[in-house]
Design a protein around this motif. Structure first.
Motif, PDB file in Angstrom:
ATOM      1  N   LEU A 103       8.956   2.245  -6.538  1.00 43.35           N
ATOM      2  CA  LEU A 103       8.317   3.179  -5.610  1.00 43.35           C
ATOM      3  C   LEU A 103       9.342   4.103  -4.957  1.00 43.35           C
ATOM      4  N   TRP A 104      10.534   3.600  -4.727  1.00 40.58           N
ATOM      5  CA  TRP A 104      11.590   4.449  -4.137  1.00 40.58           C
ATOM      6  C   TRP A 104      11.938   5.584  -5.083  1.00 40.58           C
ATOM      7  N   SER A 105      12.016   5.301  -6.358  1.00 37.14           N
ATOM      8  CA  SER A 105      12.446   6.324  -7.329  1.00 37.14           C
ATOM      9  C   SER A 105      11.317   7.274  -7.707  1.00 37.14           C
ATOM     10  N   GLU A 106      10.058   6.872  -7.479  1.00 37.91           N
ATOM     11  CA  GLU A 106       8.925   7.697  -7.893  1.00 37.91           C
ATOM     12  C   GLU A 106       8.622   8.843  -6.927  1.00 37.91           C
ATOM     13  N   SER A 107       9.102   8.746  -5.689  1.00 41.08           N
ATOM     14  CA  SER A 107       8.703   9.738  -4.693  1.00 41.08           C
ATOM     15  C   SER A 107       9.820   9.938  -3.674  1.00 41.08           C
ATOM     16  N   THR A 108       9.839  11.121  -3.065  1.00 46.31           N
ATOM     17  CA  THR A 108      10.743  11.386  -1.942  1.00 46.31           C
ATOM     18  C   THR A 108       9.963  11.499  -0.639  1.00 46.31           C
ATOM     19  N   ARG A 109       8.760  10.949  -0.609  1.00 45.15           N
ATOM     20  CA  ARG A 109       7.920  11.034   0.591  1.00 45.15           C
ATOM     21  C   ARG A 109       8.606  10.352   1.768  1.00 45.15           C
ATOM     22  N   VAL A 110       8.431  10.943   2.952  1.00 50.03           N
ATOM     23  CA  VAL A 110       8.972  10.406   4.198  1.00 50.03           C
ATOM     24  C   VAL A 110       7.820  10.296   5.194  1.00 50.03           C
ATOM     25  N   ALA A 111       7.783   9.201   5.950  1.00 51.54           N
ATOM     26  CA  ALA A 111       6.717   9.020   6.938  1.00 51.54           C
ATOM     27  C   ALA A 111       7.312   8.515   8.245  1.00 51.54           C
ATOM     28  N   TYR A 112       6.824   9.082   9.350  1.00 53.66           N
ATOM     29  CA  TYR A 112       7.215   8.646  10.684  1.00 53.66           C
ATOM     30  C   TYR A 112       5.957   8.176  11.411  1.00 53.66           C
ATOM     31  N   GLY A 113       5.952   6.927  11.812  1.00 54.24           N
ATOM     32  CA  GLY A 113       4.818   6.415  12.552  1.00 54.24           C
ATOM     33  C   GLY A 113       3.595   6.196  11.678  1.00 54.24           C
ATOM     34  N   ARG A 114       2.501   5.859  12.331  1.00 52.60           N
ATOM     35  CA  ARG A 114       1.240   5.602  11.636  1.00 52.60           C
ATOM     36  C   ARG A 114       0.106   6.173  12.474  1.00 52.60           C
TER      37      ARG A 114
END
Length: 236
Positions: free
Chosen positions: A175-186
């Protein structure tokens, strides 16, 4: 993004030689250069924020043991007992989501979290697959949150410990290599969906996170039970 440096130059105007120096760790781009890259690639605000955090010095953070002693203070414990009396699952965590202290209900909600001591590492353990009815979504989201945390606290003891736990996991690496998505909080409407490992009862939980005013490195996580609104259990 699968671009050569020459094609990347056409997006943002950063020379191929300077891009090489950035990629090789030979230079740290100035904020205005980062903004050219962010705008040229059309990155979303979360990725843009992450790039700026990576270009800045890492933020210092007390060790988990020190923060745990703070969370175990009289006021902290008393507040957790108060929340548990109102049937609210709650925990104190540090920025890398090591569990510093929690209610019994919270430990039951994330069955087995005591074994790892960290909510993000727990997500990639065998218990999470059994407990969470939407594990693929939660795992993908966890990788994005871990990426954001590492941007700010990448040289901390907690960051090293977390990566030490996650690196051997095949799902995490994929999953780390499949995407560069970043998320802060929920977002408060983004519910967590759970199956009780013993009774098989299905519930959904509204998660909220708040910084403690007296210690910015300790966050209070609360979970409030809702009617189940997750995936069809027949397909999970």
């Amino acid at each position: 993004m699968g671009l050569s440096r020459g094609l990347a130059y056409q997006h943002h105007g950063i020379s191929t030689s300077y891009l090489f120096k950035i990629e090789a760790g030979l230079t740290t781009p100035k904020p205005e250069t980062l903004d050219k890259i962010i705008n040229g690639y059309g990155l979303d605000p979360m990725r843009g924020r992450h790039l700026h955090e990576l270009s800045n010095p890492t933020e210092p953070i007390p060790t988990a043991d020190r923060l745990r002693r703070c969370a175990h203070g009289t006021v902290g414990r008393s507040y957790l007992r108060d929340l548990e009396g109102r049937d609210i699952c709650a925990a104190y965590v540090d920025p890398l989501w090591n569990v510093l202290d929690s209610t019994d209900g919270f430990r039951s909600l994330l069955a087995g979290v005591d074994e790892t001591g960290n909510m993000r590492a727990w997500m990639f353990g065998p218990r999470a697959h059994t407990v969470l009815t939407d594990w693929p979504y939660e795992a993908t989201r966890t990788v994005a949150v871990v990426r954001a945390a590492l941007g700010r606290y990448r040289t901390s003891e907690q960051a090293r410990d977390l990566i030490r736990q996650l690196r051997p996991n095949n799902d995490f690496r994929r999953l780390w290599s499949e995407s560069t998505r970043v998320a802060y909080g929920r977002h408060i409407t983004d519910l967590l969906h759970r199956r009780d490992p013993e009774t098989k009862e299905l519930t959904s939980w509204r998660i909220s996170v708040a910084d403690l005013t007296q210690n910015s490195h300790i966050q209070l996580v609360t979970a409030i039970r809702q009617h189940y609104s997750g995936p069809d259990p027949a397909n999970t």
